[in-house]
Design a protein around this motif. Structure first.
Motif, PDB file in Angstrom:
ATOM      1  N   UNK A   2       8.021  -1.604   3.852  1.00  0.00           N
ATOM      2  CA  UNK A   2       6.696  -2.285   4.095  1.00  0.00           C
ATOM      3  C   UNK A   2       6.897  -3.745   4.155  1.00  0.00           C
ATOM      4  N   UNK A   3       6.258  -4.437   4.778  1.00  0.00           N
ATOM      5  CA  UNK A   3       6.239  -5.727   5.175  1.00  0.00           C
ATOM      6  C   UNK A   3       5.368  -6.321   3.766  1.00  0.00           C
ATOM      7  N   UNK A  76       5.869   6.699   0.467  1.00  0.00           N
ATOM      8  CA  UNK A  76       5.074   6.550   1.527  1.00  0.00           C
ATOM      9  C   UNK A  76       5.036   4.974   2.160  1.00  0.00           C
ATOM     10  N   UNK A  77       4.774   3.847   1.181  1.00  0.00           N
ATOM     11  CA  UNK A  77       5.062   2.630   1.214  1.00  0.00           C
ATOM     12  C   UNK A  77       6.258   2.136   1.958  1.00  0.00           C
ATOM     13  N   UNK A  78       7.400   2.874   1.381  1.00  0.00           N
ATOM     14  CA  UNK A  78       8.700   2.184   1.884  1.00  0.00           C
ATOM     15  C   UNK A  78       8.784   2.789   3.184  1.00  0.00           C
ATOM     16  N   UNK A  79       8.154   3.847   3.512  1.00  0.00           N
ATOM     17  CA  UNK A  79       8.767   4.254   4.880  1.00  0.00           C
ATOM     18  C   UNK A  79       7.597   3.604   5.975  1.00  0.00           C
ATOM     19  N   UNK A  80       6.660   2.798   5.602  1.00  0.00           N
ATOM     20  CA  UNK A  80       5.669   2.119   6.400  1.00  0.00           C
ATOM     21  C   UNK A  80       6.382   0.748   6.961  1.00  0.00           C
ATOM     22  N   UNK A  82       4.284  -1.868   8.114  1.00  0.00           N
ATOM     23  CA  UNK A  82       3.325  -2.811   8.199  1.00  0.00           C
ATOM     24  C   UNK A  82       2.959  -3.128   6.684  1.00  0.00           C
ATOM     25  N   UNK A  83       1.535  -3.372   6.211  1.00  0.00           N
ATOM     26  CA  UNK A  83       1.244  -3.475   4.998  1.00  0.00           C
ATOM     27  C   UNK A  83       0.706  -2.245   4.531  1.00  0.00           C
ATOM     28  N   UNK A  84       0.631  -2.225   3.173  1.00  0.00           N
ATOM     29  CA  UNK A  84       0.182  -1.009   2.274  1.00  0.00           C
ATOM     30  C   UNK A  84      -0.571  -1.381   1.298  1.00  0.00           C
ATOM     31  N   UNK A  85      -1.769  -0.711   1.055  1.00  0.00           N
ATOM     32  CA  UNK A  85      -2.578  -1.090  -0.067  1.00  0.00           C
ATOM     33  C   UNK A  85      -2.894   0.505  -1.213  1.00  0.00           C
ATOM     34  N   UNK A 111       8.820  -6.084   1.485  1.00  0.00           N
ATOM     35  CA  UNK A 111       9.430  -7.162   1.297  1.00  0.00           C
ATOM     36  C   UNK A 111       8.429  -8.100   0.246  1.00  0.00           C
ATOM     37  N   UNK A 112       7.344  -7.892   0.160  1.00  0.00           N
ATOM     38  CA  UNK A 112       6.540  -8.863  -0.520  1.00  0.00           C
ATOM     39  C   UNK A 112       5.755  -7.794  -1.535  1.00  0.00           C
ATOM     40  N   UNK A 113       5.505  -8.153  -2.463  1.00  0.00           N
ATOM     41  CA  UNK A 113       4.499  -7.478  -3.572  1.00  0.00           C
ATOM     42  C   UNK A 113       3.355  -8.290  -3.981  1.00  0.00           C
ATOM     43  N   UNK A 114       2.026  -8.005  -3.688  1.00  0.00           N
ATOM     44  CA  UNK A 114       0.843  -8.874  -4.036  1.00  0.00           C
ATOM     45  C   UNK A 114       0.140  -7.639  -4.950  1.00  0.00           C
ATOM     46  N   UNK A 115      -0.448  -8.756  -6.104  1.00  0.00           N
ATOM     47  CA  UNK A 115      -1.558  -7.923  -6.776  1.00  0.00           C
ATOM     48  C   UNK A 115      -2.803  -8.659  -6.464  1.00  0.00           C
TER      49      UNK A 115
END
Length: 364
Positions: A2-3, A76-80, A82-85, A111-115
């Motif tokens: 994911x991005x 699932x996130x790793x296979x996407x 774009x962005x994931x939530x 690539x980036x983790x946001x909280x």
């Protein structure tokens, strides 16, 4: 990979249900716009939070596939591309080591983790949190709950979920400041979709044209209804309060039998508590102003509004409670009771007959 992945960890009673309802309602449209909600359904995110933070009593009730929910969301996130939530308020009180492990898992998937933390002023959170606890089976009167929170007694589950600075501290460890986002819940009277728009801005999401009308009924209770439920809880022995009973109360009994049984009179934070609530809120705002977090909204909106007159659940009279209880009994098909005590016993027995068990997990 994911991005970006956004982990929305709460806090509780900060519009999380409203946001989650909209995210899942528009899941297909959001995916087309580049945002993935991993997993197959909303419950997957709840199960993932339970696994991450080690909610043993809950994890024991999960099906085998649900116990793998966190790892499946990460996959699932790793296979996407774009962005994931990922979103659930139960992430908020995870122990520091559990939070660190979860962030490490996400770092391997994006690539980036946001909280993202959403927060509401304490003056509105306290009444709402007590009501939520009552729906989960709590017996503690409103006045005692407020006193306990003020003194910091007991296990302080409330503060584990509501200490905004501590939640941000746990979940931002190792992240660049701008990747830890605090979204302030707008004050009463603000446009209904303002929180949705503020959170969408953090996600970099274009929500033009998406309906923000509520699809779920508002199950907020008035003070008489909330106090009636608390007294019904007192009739349910703790060993017989099963997870199935708690789910039934929240999902069926409250919206179908209890809600609307009395006038929906909202209840207030008593004036005697405004001093310490204001002091704690001012200290929080000062800490947040000195931080490097990305703040969306006005931090002053975390300060409680001026005291207003009104009643609390402790002021509900026996006559008011009996009148509401008779409405509930009619909806349940029970014979009308002559006294409040008899009504409480009948409703409690009915709930136990439907969903109680001799052994179960208490939900407090």
């Amino acid at each position: 990979m994911a991005r970006r992945v956004f982990l929305h960890v709460g806090t509780a009673k900060s519009g999380t249900s409203f946001l989650q309802d909209l995210w899942w309602q528009h899941r297909d449209e959001l995916r087309e716009r580049g945002l993935l909600l991993p997993g197959g359904r909303r419950r997957d995110h709840f199960a993932a939070a339970a696994v991450v933070k080690g909610m043993t009593a809950v994890v024991e009730t999960l099906r085998e596939r649900e116990r793998d929910a966190w790892s499946r969301l990460v996959e699932d996130t790793s296979a996407w591309p774009g962005d994931a939530l990922i979103t659930n308020e139960h992430f908020s009180d995870s122990p520091p080591d559990a939070a660190a492990a979860a962030l490490a898992d996400l770092a391997g998937a994006a690539d980036e983790v946001h909280v993202v933390v959403t927060a509401r002023d304490l003056g509105r959170v306290l009444p709402s949190a007590w009501q939520q606890r009552v729906k989960m089976g709590a017996r503690q009167p409103y006045r005692r709950f407020l006193a306990t929170v003020r003194r910091g007694e007991g296990d302080q589950k409330f503060w584990r979920y509501q200490d905004v600075a501590a939640v941000l501290g746990r979940w931002s460890a190792g992240l660049p400041g701008p990747r830890a986002h605090l979204v302030v819940v707008p004050p009463s009277g603000a446009p209904r979709d303002e929180l949705w728009l503020r959170t969408s801005a953090v996600l970099g999401l274009d929500v033009t044209g998406l309906d923000t009308a509520a699809r779920r009924p508002n199950d907020s209770l008035g003070l008489v209804e909330a106090e009636l439920l608390r007294r019904i809880n007192e009739r349910v022995p703790r060993p017989r309060r099963t997870p199935a009973l708690t789910r039934h109360v929240k999902g069926t009994f409250v919206p179908e039998a209890l809600s609307g049984s009395a006038d929906r009179e909202s209840f207030v934070l008593p004036a005697r508590h405004h001093g310490w609530v204001g002091e704690r809120s001012e200290a929080l705002v000062a800490d947040l102003r000195a931080s490097a977090y990305d703040v969306v909204g006005d931090l002053d909106e975390l300060l409680p509004a001026a005291p207003r007159s009104g009643r609390t659940p402790d002021d509900a009279t026996d006559d008011e409670l009996l009148t509401a209880a008779r409405v509930v009994m009619t909806r349940l098909g029970l014979t009308e009771a002559a006294t409040l005590d008899a009504a409480l016993a009948a409703i409690g027995d009915d709930l136990l007959a439907r969903f109680g068990a001799q052994r179960g997990t208490s939900a407090q």
